[in-house]
Design a protein around this motif. Structure first.
Motif, PDB file in Angstrom:
ATOM      1  N   GLY A   1     -67.560   1.568  -9.528  1.00  0.00           N
ATOM      2  CA  GLY A   1     -66.925   0.521  -8.726  1.00  0.00           C
ATOM      3  C   GLY A   1     -65.694  -0.007  -9.443  1.00  0.00           C
ATOM      4  N   ASP A   2     -65.666  -1.312  -9.696  1.00  0.00           N
ATOM      5  CA  ASP A   2     -64.522  -1.913 -10.379  1.00  0.00           C
ATOM      6  C   ASP A   2     -64.786  -2.139 -11.870  1.00  0.00           C
ATOM      7  OD1 ASP A   2     -66.348  -3.940 -10.077  1.00  0.00           O
ATOM      8  OD2 ASP A   2     -64.917  -5.411  -9.316  1.00  0.00           O
ATOM      9  N   LEU A   3     -65.791  -1.428 -12.413  1.00  0.00           N
ATOM     10  CA  LEU A   3     -66.135  -1.564 -13.832  1.00  0.00           C
ATOM     11  C   LEU A   3     -65.762  -0.331 -14.641  1.00  0.00           C
ATOM     12  CD1 LEU A   3     -69.749  -3.070 -13.935  1.00  0.00           C
ATOM     13  CD2 LEU A   3     -67.594  -4.247 -14.350  1.00  0.00           C
ATOM     14  N   LEU A   4     -65.429  -0.585 -15.877  1.00  0.00           N
ATOM     15  CA  LEU A   4     -65.275   0.432 -16.903  1.00  0.00           C
ATOM     16  C   LEU A   4     -66.387   0.129 -17.912  1.00  0.00           C
ATOM     17  CD1 LEU A   4     -63.376   2.638 -18.113  1.00  0.00           C
ATOM     18  CD2 LEU A   4     -62.169   0.783 -19.241  1.00  0.00           C
TER      19      LEU A   4
ATOM     20  N   THR B   1     -81.953   4.355 -17.125  1.00  0.00           N
ATOM     21  CA  THR B   1     -81.828   3.034 -16.508  1.00  0.00           C
ATOM     22  C   THR B   1     -80.665   3.035 -15.529  1.00  0.00           C
ATOM     23  OG1 THR B   1     -82.638   2.056 -18.565  1.00  0.00           O
ATOM     24  CG2 THR B   1     -81.565   0.568 -17.013  1.00  0.00           C
ATOM     25  N   ALA B   2     -80.849   2.414 -14.369  1.00  0.00           N
ATOM     26  CA  ALA B   2     -79.801   2.252 -13.359  1.00  0.00           C
ATOM     27  C   ALA B   2     -79.390   0.783 -13.318  1.00  0.00           C
ATOM     28  CB  ALA B   2     -80.305   2.680 -11.993  1.00  0.00           C
ATOM     29  N   VAL B   3     -78.072   0.550 -13.270  1.00  0.00           N
ATOM     30  CA  VAL B   3     -77.532  -0.816 -13.268  1.00  0.00           C
ATOM     31  C   VAL B   3     -76.450  -0.925 -12.196  1.00  0.00           C
ATOM     32  CG1 VAL B   3     -76.380  -2.588 -14.671  1.00  0.00           C
ATOM     33  CG2 VAL B   3     -77.955  -0.971 -15.755  1.00  0.00           C
ATOM     34  N   SER B   4     -76.473  -2.004 -11.433  1.00  0.00           N
ATOM     35  CA  SER B   4     -75.434  -2.237 -10.422  1.00  0.00           C
ATOM     36  C   SER B   4     -74.172  -2.751 -11.098  1.00  0.00           C
ATOM     37  CB  SER B   4     -75.915  -3.259  -9.386  1.00  0.00           C
ATOM     38  OG  SER B   4     -75.954  -4.553  -9.969  1.00  0.00           O
ATOM     39  N   THR B   5     -73.062  -2.747 -10.373  1.00  0.00           N
ATOM     40  CA  THR B   5     -71.812  -3.241 -10.942  1.00  0.00           C
ATOM     41  C   THR B   5     -71.830  -4.750 -11.172  1.00  0.00           C
ATOM     42  OG1 THR B   5     -70.856  -3.290  -8.723  1.00  0.00           O
ATOM     43  CG2 THR B   5     -70.369  -1.361 -10.084  1.00  0.00           C
ATOM     44  N   SER B   6     -72.836  -5.438 -10.647  1.00  0.00           N
ATOM     45  CA  SER B   6     -72.984  -6.872 -10.955  1.00  0.00           C
ATOM     46  C   SER B   6     -73.683  -7.060 -12.304  1.00  0.00           C
ATOM     47  CB  SER B   6     -73.786  -7.575  -9.851  1.00  0.00           C
ATOM     48  OG  SER B   6     -75.134  -7.137  -9.874  1.00  0.00           O
ATOM     49  N   GLY B   7     -74.145  -5.955 -12.898  1.00  0.00           N
ATOM     50  CA  GLY B   7     -74.834  -6.034 -14.182  1.00  0.00           C
ATOM     51  C   GLY B   7     -76.340  -6.153 -14.054  1.00  0.00           C
TER      52      GLY B   7
ATOM     53  N   ALA C   1     -74.838  -2.068 -27.801  1.00  0.00           N
ATOM     54  CA  ALA C   1     -74.689  -2.720 -26.502  1.00  0.00           C
ATOM     55  C   ALA C   1     -73.699  -1.945 -25.650  1.00  0.00           C
ATOM     56  CB  ALA C   1     -74.213  -4.156 -26.672  1.00  0.00           C
ATOM     57  N   LEU C   2     -73.881  -2.046 -24.332  1.00  0.00           N
ATOM     58  CA  LEU C   2     -72.904  -1.520 -23.390  1.00  0.00           C
ATOM     59  C   LEU C   2     -71.997  -2.673 -22.985  1.00  0.00           C
ATOM     60  CD1 LEU C   2     -75.230   0.602 -21.087  1.00  0.00           C
ATOM     61  CD2 LEU C   2     -73.897   1.350 -23.062  1.00  0.00           C
ATOM     62  N   VAL C   3     -70.714  -2.395 -22.914  1.00  0.00           N
ATOM     63  CA  VAL C   3     -69.745  -3.405 -22.510  1.00  0.00           C
ATOM     64  C   VAL C   3     -69.269  -3.059 -21.107  1.00  0.00           C
ATOM     65  CG1 VAL C   3     -67.529  -4.495 -23.031  1.00  0.00           C
ATOM     66  CG2 VAL C   3     -69.024  -3.746 -24.891  1.00  0.00           C
ATOM     67  N   LEU C   4     -69.291  -4.051 -20.213  1.00  0.00           N
ATOM     68  CA  LEU C   4     -68.824  -3.898 -18.837  1.00  0.00           C
ATOM     69  C   LEU C   4     -67.467  -4.573 -18.753  1.00  0.00           C
ATOM     70  CD1 LEU C   4     -71.930  -3.654 -18.883  1.00  0.00           C
ATOM     71  CD2 LEU C   4     -71.958  -4.678 -16.632  1.00  0.00           C
ATOM     72  N   ARG C   5     -66.438  -3.799 -18.420  1.00  0.00           N
ATOM     73  CA  ARG C   5     -65.067  -4.320 -18.375  1.00  0.00           C
ATOM     74  C   ARG C   5     -64.485  -4.193 -16.977  1.00  0.00           C
ATOM     75  NH1 ARG C   5     -62.886  -5.230 -23.231  1.00  0.00           N
ATOM     76  NH2 ARG C   5     -64.044  -4.434 -25.020  1.00  0.00           N
ATOM     77  N   ASP C   6     -63.602  -5.114 -16.653  1.00  0.00           N
ATOM     78  CA  ASP C   6     -62.837  -5.022 -15.417  1.00  0.00           C
ATOM     79  C   ASP C   6     -61.916  -3.814 -15.547  1.00  0.00           C
ATOM     80  OD1 ASP C   6     -60.330  -5.525 -13.760  1.00  0.00           O
ATOM     81  OD2 ASP C   6     -61.699  -7.074 -13.001  1.00  0.00           O
ATOM     82  N   ARG C   7     -61.970  -2.895 -14.596  1.00  0.00           N
ATOM     83  CA  ARG C   7     -61.192  -1.664 -14.749  1.00  0.00           C
ATOM     84  C   ARG C   7     -59.695  -1.856 -14.503  1.00  0.00           C
ATOM     85  NH1 ARG C   7     -60.041   1.845 -10.241  1.00  0.00           N
ATOM     86  NH2 ARG C   7     -60.672   0.827  -8.309  1.00  0.00           N
TER      87      ARG C   7
ATOM     88  N   THR D   1     -58.040  -4.873 -15.608  1.00  0.00           N
ATOM     89  CA  THR D   1     -57.471  -5.716 -16.659  1.00  0.00           C
ATOM     90  C   THR D   1     -58.023  -5.415 -18.049  1.00  0.00           C
ATOM     91  OG1 THR D   1     -59.160  -7.441 -16.462  1.00  0.00           O
ATOM     92  CG2 THR D   1     -57.227  -7.612 -15.001  1.00  0.00           C
ATOM     93  N   GLY D   2     -59.185  -4.770 -18.107  1.00  0.00           N
ATOM     94  CA  GLY D   2     -59.829  -4.506 -19.392  1.00  0.00           C
ATOM     95  C   GLY D   2     -60.645  -5.676 -19.920  1.00  0.00           C
ATOM     96  N   ALA D   3     -60.637  -6.783 -19.207  1.00  0.00           N
ATOM     97  CA  ALA D   3     -61.379  -7.962 -19.659  1.00  0.00           C
ATOM     98  C   ALA D   3     -62.881  -7.689 -19.627  1.00  0.00           C
ATOM     99  CB  ALA D   3     -61.064  -9.165 -18.764  1.00  0.00           C
ATOM    100  N   ALA D   4     -63.580  -8.106 -20.680  1.00  0.00           N
ATOM    101  CA  ALA D   4     -65.032  -7.948 -20.733  1.00  0.00           C
ATOM    102  C   ALA D   4     -65.675  -8.852 -19.695  1.00  0.00           C
ATOM    103  CB  ALA D   4     -65.551  -8.267 -22.126  1.00  0.00           C
ATOM    104  N   ARG D   5     -66.549  -8.271 -18.860  1.00  0.00           N
ATOM    105  CA  ARG D   5     -67.246  -9.038 -17.824  1.00  0.00           C
ATOM    106  C   ARG D   5     -68.728  -9.176 -18.108  1.00  0.00           C
ATOM    107  NH1 ARG D   5     -65.045  -6.501 -12.351  1.00  0.00           N
ATOM    108  NH2 ARG D   5     -67.229  -6.828 -11.844  1.00  0.00           N
TER     109      ARG D   5
END
Length: 163
Positions: free
Chosen positions: A42-45, A103-109, A53-59, A61-65
């Motif tokens: 989706g909109d995550l990197l 493990t499956a994770v949605s883009t909302s985390g 840890a896994l880091v979820l970033r805005d694809r 801006t690169g900002a950590a979400r």
């Protein structure tokens, strides 16, 4: 010293650079300790950092979400994504037994599901609502010949991406 743009190479290696593939322009650069491949869901990197840890970033801006801490004793085996869901496989050694999880994770985390996988599972692959997580020995043995690997697909654990 070798340079990448304005940064020395050692500094540049700790930076994520994202480019627009159509124009070739730099979209963003952000400091990061990256210890895995990237996946886009989706909109995550998504990537693993230097910690467990896994880091979820805005694809864009690169900002950590967000962050997802791996379970104690587990090591990341791989990442995959399909649409609005990303998947990760982990391994843990306990009392002479190696365990694997997918493990499956949605883009909302939000964690959608987590299954213990039989044997030792390597990096997963996902596409079109299907997730394949193969036994390490088969993945290693047949990764150079995809046609040959499909004969062994019966030995892979297949999971439906959406339950």
């Amino acid at each position: 010293p070798e340079r990448h743009g304005e940064k020395e190479l050692g500094e540049a290696e700790k930076t994520i650079y994202a480019y627009d593939l159509n124009s070739g322009t730099l979209l963003f650069e952000t400091p990061a300790e990256v210890r895995s491949r990237f996946v886009v869901a989706g909109d995550l990197l998504v990537h693993r950092d230097r910690e467990q840890a896994l880091v979820l970033r805005d694809r864009k801006t690169g900002a950590a979400r967000g962050r997802i801490e791996l379970q104690p004793g587990e090591k990341l085996a791989g990442l995959a994504a399909d649409g609005e869901v990303f998947y990760y496989s982990t391994r843990a050694d306990t009392n002479a037994e190696r365990r694997s999880f997918v493990t499956a994770v949605s883009t909302s985390g939000q964690q959608l599901w987590r299954d213990r996988a039989p044997g030792t599972v390597g990096a997963p692959a996902a596409r079109g609502g299907l997730l394949a997580a193969g036994d390490d020995s088969i993945w290693r043995s047949y990764s150079s010949s995809l046609a040959h690997a499909t004969r062994w697909l019966w030995r892979w654990k297949l999971l439906q991406a959406q339950r």
